[in-house]
Design an enzyme around this catalytic site. Sequence first.
Site, PDB file in Angstrom:
ATOM      1  N   ASP A   1     -69.371  37.323  35.148  1.00 33.38           N
ATOM      2  CA  ASP A   1     -69.747  36.052  34.772  1.00 33.38           C
ATOM      3  C   ASP A   1     -67.839  35.689  35.463  1.00 33.38           C
ATOM      4  OD1 ASP A   1     -71.965  36.823  33.802  1.00 33.38           O
ATOM      5  OD2 ASP A   1     -71.464  35.521  32.320  1.00 33.38           O
TER       6      ASP A   1
ATOM      7  N   TYR B   1     -70.192  50.113  25.610  1.00 36.48           N
ATOM      8  CA  TYR B   1     -71.164  49.204  25.109  1.00 36.48           C
ATOM      9  C   TYR B   1     -73.063  50.623  24.483  1.00 36.48           C
ATOM     10  CZ  TYR B   1     -70.505  44.912  27.555  1.00 36.48           C
ATOM     11  OH  TYR B   1     -70.092  43.969  27.134  1.00 36.48           O
TER      12      TYR B   1
ATOM     13  N   ASP C   1     -56.248  42.856  32.269  1.00 36.98           N
ATOM     14  CA  ASP C   1     -56.125  40.992  32.320  1.00 36.98           C
ATOM     15  C   ASP C   1     -55.400  40.463  33.911  1.00 36.98           C
ATOM     16  OD1 ASP C   1     -54.603  43.466  32.178  1.00 36.98           O
ATOM     17  OD2 ASP C   1     -52.459  42.186  30.363  1.00 36.98           O
TER      18      ASP C   1
ATOM     19  N   ASP D   1     -68.724  43.627  32.264  1.00 36.53           N
ATOM     20  CA  ASP D   1     -69.391  41.987  31.935  1.00 36.53           C
ATOM     21  C   ASP D   1     -68.798  41.093  32.496  1.00 36.53           C
ATOM     22  OD1 ASP D   1     -71.150  41.159  30.601  1.00 36.53           O
ATOM     23  OD2 ASP D   1     -71.032  41.716  28.720  1.00 36.53           O
TER      24      ASP D   1
ATOM     25  N   LYS E   1     -57.728  49.654  31.965  1.00 41.36           N
ATOM     26  CA  LYS E   1     -56.319  49.226  31.440  1.00 41.36           C
ATOM     27  C   LYS E   1     -55.726  50.585  30.525  1.00 41.36           C
ATOM     28  CE  LYS E   1     -54.549  46.189  28.544  1.00 41.36           C
ATOM     29  NZ  LYS E   1     -53.577  44.862  29.221  1.00 41.36           N
TER      30      LYS E   1
END
Length: 362
Positions: free
Chosen positions: A251, A140, A223, A247, A191
Amino acid sequence: MKKILLLPGDGIGPEIVGEAVKVLSYLRDNRGLDIQMEEAPIGGSAIDACGQPLPEETLEKAREADAILLGAVGGPQWESLPIERRPEKGLLGLRSALGFFANLRPALLYPQLVEASTLRPEVVSGLDLLIVRELTGGIYFGHPRGVHVREDGQRVGVNTLIYTESEIRRIGRMAFEIARKRNRRVCSVDKANVLECTELWREEMTNLASRYEDVELTHLYVDNAAMQLIRAPKQFDVMVTTNLFGDILSDAAAMLTGSIGMLPSASLDELGKGLYEPIHGSAPDIAGKNLANPLATILSVAMMLRYTFEDSATADRIEQAVGQVLDRGLRTADILSPGKRQVGTREMGDAVLAALERLDTE
Ligand code: NAD
């Protein structure tokens, strides 16, 4: 004396912060909590009052405070403004100006609300996990970034995933320290099979683990972590991950509980100063109607006591009081189910206060 800055914000913000202030005032007046509260504008209400979403005076007060309690920002009346001047910019500006690098998002399912989840009760009942998301680095913020035209005439979009070893260690330490106050398990999500940057992430987390031998460290690729969160979320205690992965996963974890009005969050700096806020937005559809659920904001106060004021006993009591109110069958509209009694924002706040008083006299 600790200073708390209140930033009610927009929509339901003032209503829900008002209920949390009842709890803080009770603790100050009856339980010797040594605090001073002050209020400042942020978001749309700050735009209306002084033309910008994060007035300099608000930022100054935030710098001086030990902890900040935010309601929510935003609403349809400010959506036509250019992105730089929107209410949400106030919140993003505050987070980055104060260096809140660690975002703590608990996903705790109260047994009384198990029906609210879209997953089967046996999968989620008893769920209590905490996601620690790196908040000020990663893709980000990485450079180079942007969209440009390449020599062959194609438009190209670029973002950069970048973490220094000290940034990784800093968020890692936060996760291990928190795990020590919980069930002593950390799952680091990366990852590393594809992204070199997260190969470094995994290496640094593994190095850190040798300094926290009382905490168990495991690793998952993101994943698989997403899959496990939906398949068997109770296997997790603390999950630590990058800004982007956090992020998304936080959620998903929040939605395991099914009740957005119940979930608090904290964003902390290196000294434990924090911005505490419910995870939901300003809910303009129900603002001013005494319908909003104030429990996420009241539970944010519990997080403030636990993480900034290091007063876990009082934090536990607030959470216990919320549990008792749910046990009594009181529900705001968002968590209402058959056979339960609907109450408004203010009644819910008063009920938590009464439960706290009862707990104190027991
Ligand atoms: P939202 O979270 O405000 O609302 C989504 C739905 O959940 C709505 O139906 C709302 O009524 C309900 N809801 C949310 N909180 C509730 C509560 N405490 N009690 C009962 N019901 C509740 O999300 P949205 O509608 O996508 O966004 C509305 C505004 O909030 C937008 O301007 C958005 O940018 C802003 N927003 C702010 C924050 C923040 O301040 N941290 C976060 C998300 C969205």
